[in-house]
Scaffold this motif. Structure first.
Motif, PDB file in Angstrom:
ATOM      1  N   UNK A  46      -7.978  -3.880  -1.756  1.00  0.00           N
ATOM      2  CA  UNK A  46      -7.773  -3.336  -0.414  1.00  0.00           C
ATOM      3  C   UNK A  46      -7.058  -1.985  -0.485  1.00  0.00           C
ATOM      4  N   UNK A  47      -6.069  -1.881  -1.349  1.00  0.00           N
ATOM      5  CA  UNK A  47      -5.375  -0.604  -1.540  1.00  0.00           C
ATOM      6  C   UNK A  47      -6.320   0.454  -2.109  1.00  0.00           C
ATOM      7  N   UNK A  48      -7.113   0.044  -3.080  1.00  0.00           N
ATOM      8  CA  UNK A  48      -8.087   0.957  -3.694  1.00  0.00           C
ATOM      9  C   UNK A  48      -9.097   1.433  -2.665  1.00  0.00           C
ATOM     10  N   UNK A  49      -9.628   0.521  -1.875  1.00  0.00           N
ATOM     11  CA  UNK A  49     -10.650   0.844  -0.880  1.00  0.00           C
ATOM     12  C   UNK A  49     -10.103   1.817   0.165  1.00  0.00           C
ATOM     13  N   UNK A  51      -7.640   3.938  -0.112  1.00  0.00           N
ATOM     14  CA  UNK A  51      -7.471   5.258  -0.708  1.00  0.00           C
ATOM     15  C   UNK A  51      -8.787   5.995  -0.846  1.00  0.00           C
ATOM     16  N   UNK A  52      -9.862   5.259  -1.212  1.00  0.00           N
ATOM     17  CA  UNK A  52     -11.161   5.890  -1.372  1.00  0.00           C
ATOM     18  C   UNK A  52     -11.746   6.358  -0.043  1.00  0.00           C
ATOM     19  N   UNK A  53     -11.423   5.679   1.047  1.00  0.00           N
ATOM     20  CA  UNK A  53     -11.893   6.118   2.364  1.00  0.00           C
ATOM     21  C   UNK A  53     -11.470   7.564   2.614  1.00  0.00           C
ATOM     22  N   UNK A  54     -10.181   7.839   2.394  1.00  0.00           N
ATOM     23  CA  UNK A  54      -9.650   9.181   2.635  1.00  0.00           C
ATOM     24  C   UNK A  54     -10.189  10.167   1.602  1.00  0.00           C
ATOM     25  N   UNK A  55     -10.168   9.769   0.331  1.00  0.00           N
ATOM     26  CA  UNK A  55     -10.578  10.669  -0.744  1.00  0.00           C
ATOM     27  C   UNK A  55     -12.056  11.035  -0.661  1.00  0.00           C
ATOM     28  N   UNK A  56     -12.922  10.085  -0.318  1.00  0.00           N
ATOM     29  CA  UNK A  56     -14.352  10.374  -0.229  1.00  0.00           C
ATOM     30  C   UNK A  56     -14.671  11.361   0.886  1.00  0.00           C
ATOM     31  N   UNK A 211      -6.002  14.814   0.014  1.00  0.00           N
ATOM     32  CA  UNK A 211      -6.592  13.492   0.231  1.00  0.00           C
ATOM     33  C   UNK A 211      -6.422  12.576  -0.976  1.00  0.00           C
ATOM     34  N   UNK A 212      -6.200  13.162  -2.155  1.00  0.00           N
ATOM     35  CA  UNK A 212      -6.020  12.339  -3.352  1.00  0.00           C
ATOM     36  C   UNK A 212      -4.682  11.620  -3.363  1.00  0.00           C
ATOM     37  N   UNK A 213      -3.774  12.004  -2.453  1.00  0.00           N
ATOM     38  CA  UNK A 213      -2.510  11.277  -2.347  1.00  0.00           C
ATOM     39  C   UNK A 213      -2.785   9.813  -2.005  1.00  0.00           C
ATOM     40  N   UNK A 214      -3.808   9.562  -1.189  1.00  0.00           N
ATOM     41  CA  UNK A 214      -4.103   8.183  -0.760  1.00  0.00           C
ATOM     42  C   UNK A 214      -4.513   7.292  -1.932  1.00  0.00           C
ATOM     43  N   UNK A 215      -5.518   7.659  -2.753  1.00  0.00           N
ATOM     44  CA  UNK A 215      -5.854   6.775  -3.880  1.00  0.00           C
ATOM     45  C   UNK A 215      -4.765   6.695  -4.930  1.00  0.00           C
ATOM     46  N   UNK A 216      -4.026   7.796  -5.143  1.00  0.00           N
ATOM     47  CA  UNK A 216      -2.936   7.756  -6.122  1.00  0.00           C
ATOM     48  C   UNK A 216      -1.853   6.786  -5.660  1.00  0.00           C
ATOM     49  N   UNK A 217      -1.506   6.843  -4.356  1.00  0.00           N
ATOM     50  CA  UNK A 217      -0.513   5.903  -3.817  1.00  0.00           C
ATOM     51  C   UNK A 217      -1.020   4.469  -3.936  1.00  0.00           C
ATOM     52  N   UNK A 218      -2.312   4.255  -3.667  1.00  0.00           N
ATOM     53  CA  UNK A 218      -2.870   2.915  -3.787  1.00  0.00           C
ATOM     54  C   UNK A 218      -2.770   2.378  -5.207  1.00  0.00           C
ATOM     55  N   UNK A 219      -3.064   3.225  -6.188  1.00  0.00           N
ATOM     56  CA  UNK A 219      -2.969   2.807  -7.592  1.00  0.00           C
ATOM     57  C   UNK A 219      -1.533   2.458  -7.967  1.00  0.00           C
ATOM     58  N   UNK A 220      -0.565   3.238  -7.483  1.00  0.00           N
ATOM     59  CA  UNK A 220       0.838   2.993  -7.800  1.00  0.00           C
ATOM     60  C   UNK A 220       1.366   1.721  -7.134  1.00  0.00           C
TER      61      UNK A 220
END
Length: 459
Positions: A46-49, A51-56, A211-220
């Protein structure tokens, strides 16, 4: 935030056998229970998804802004093509080596590095553009840098999905990833157009970088202890060759990759076909070209959601979708009106996405986790590498014989490849074609040879 010890930081056992048993799949004839969004119940995914919404969305914005900026700086469509080529060139040159690295490295930490590098590239391009110092070679370097990061990022993201959700939810998660990307394809270009018109291309680059802040935060924020432990490949010589030999010895892997290669090379040349249909056939201009792409994106989104709903990846679904994709392209090539052609874009997108998702999932499910990075790198290299080969061929056929002939050839090759590979796999799997009646309706299906003999004897 500290991620703590867990699956992505623990060293793998030193023993490795590339022939070990892949992750378990549902027995033949059974259907995995799944809802359309079931994999989102897994917190890490869910965190990964999210983050990808914003990054994509940011990625699609940068694609539009990048092409527009190069065209503004040079006035040359060739320069735009060079930019695109530079972004895909690293995958063609180093894609398999990226897979070797991904199999050796912890996926989550690898993604933190690749996502951060792409964020830095976007921000740097934004600062150059907003300050008025940007030159076309800056865009070339940025595109190549993103391509280099993608060499590792792409197979790492593909194979990391199974570590987040496990084998039971893999198809659902892969399908939702595709739906996520297609949704961004509908939103990102529109937002980019408004931003470029209103405040300039630099702000679109800045949005992508941030926008990459979102997936990076999700990974962390992920809980490492909840990741599914997989065996990592130890460092050693000949691992690239080992990966190729592994695929070559597995018909259930190599033939879906070959099929996707045919379809990606000959059937997916839509930038060539759609622009020519809009201009040369229907004389309708850029608005119709945009309509064709939008309807295809909607169809792709529907195809991804339906794949998420199915919950299982079956070879017969892959073959049937590939045949349907080719046949609908043949029908579209002969479409007499703009509106009929436009409406056919939706099923083309749906069947094309079904092929992509089903092949992706079946390959991941059938691959030893320690080999998955190399296998997925080969899959993505074949899929993405087909366009640079197929586009010139499609362009030549279109120039020489017309765009209808070009699209018809693409559809015919796709359908013929699907039928040929389907018959070959049926023969290898000991299946025969059975034609009969069931509940008052005609049925055409493949059955085991022994059962065919029983049916013949009973008749």
């Amino acid at each position: 935030m500290s991620t703590g010890p867990g699956a992505d930081s623990a060293p793998a056992p030193t023993t490795h056998d590339s022939r070990s048993t892949p992750e378990k799949t549902p027995p033949p004839g059974t259907r995995a229970k799944s809802s359309m969004f079931s994999s989102l119940k897994v917190r890490n995914y869910r965190l990964f998804f999210a983050g990808q919404v914003v990054s994509n969305i940011g990625t699609w914005m940068q694609r539009i802004a990048q092409d527009w900026l190069v065209l503004s700086l040079t006035g040359s469509a060739t320069a735009v093509g060079v930019t695109t080529a530079l972004q895909f060139l690293p995958m063609l040159l180093f894609g398999l080596y990226g897979g070797v690295l991904v199999d050796r490295l912890p996926k989550r930490r690898t993604l933190l590095v690749t996502q951060t590098s792409m964020a830095v590239t976007g921000v740097a391009l934004a600062l150059l553009t907003l300050s008025g110092h940007v030159e076309v070679w800056h865009v070339y370097v940025a595109a190549f840098a993103v391509g280099l990061a993608t060499v590792v990022d792409n197979p790492a993201r593909q194979s990391f999905v199974s570590e987040m959700v496990g084998p039971d939810q893999l198809q659902n998660a892969v399908s939702l990833n595709s739906a996520n990307f297609q949704s961004a394809r509908l939103v990102g270009p529109a937002v980019a157009g408004l931003m470029i018109t209103g405040v300039g291309t630099g702000w679109a680059f800045l949005f992508n970088g941030l926008s990459f802040v979102a997936p990076i935060a999700g990974l962390l924020l992920m809980r490492a202890r909840e990741l599914h432990v997989v065996q990592r490949a130890p460092r050693g010589k000949g691992q690239l060759r080992e990966g190729l030999q592994y695929v070559a010895g597995r018909p259930d892997l190599i033939w879906p990759i070959v099929l996707v290669g045919f379809i990606g090379t000959f059937g997916f040349n839509f930038p060539v076909y759609l622009s020519a249909f809009a201009d040369d056939v229907f004389h309708a201009g850029a608005g119709s070209y945009s309509l064709f792409n939008t309807l295809m994106a909607v169809g792709s989104l529907v195809g991804a959601l339906l794949a998420a709903r199915r919950g299982t990846a079956r070879m017969r679904v892959l073959i049937a979708a590939a045949v349907a994709f080719g046949l609908v392209e043949l029908v579209a090539a002969a479409a007499p009106s703009l509106w009929l052609f436009a409406l056919l874009m939706a099923p083309i997108g749906m069947f094309g996405m079904t092929v992509n998702v089903t092949a992706n999932t079946s390959i991941q499910m059938g691959t030893d986790p320690a080999m998955r990075g190399r296998v997925m790198a080969l899959y993505m290299m074949v899929f993405l590498g087909g366009s640079p080969v197929g586009a010139p061929i499609a362009g030549w056929i279109t120039d020489a014989y017309g765009v209808r002939a070009g699209l018809a050839v693409g559809g015919a090759v796709s359908a013929a490849a699907a039928v040929t590979i389907g018959l070959f796999l049926a023969r290898v799997g000991g299946l025969r074609l059975s034609v009969g009646w069931r509940h008052g309706h005609p049925t055409v299906r493949f059955v085991p040879r022994e059962r065919r003999e029983e049916l013949t004897a009973a008749a």
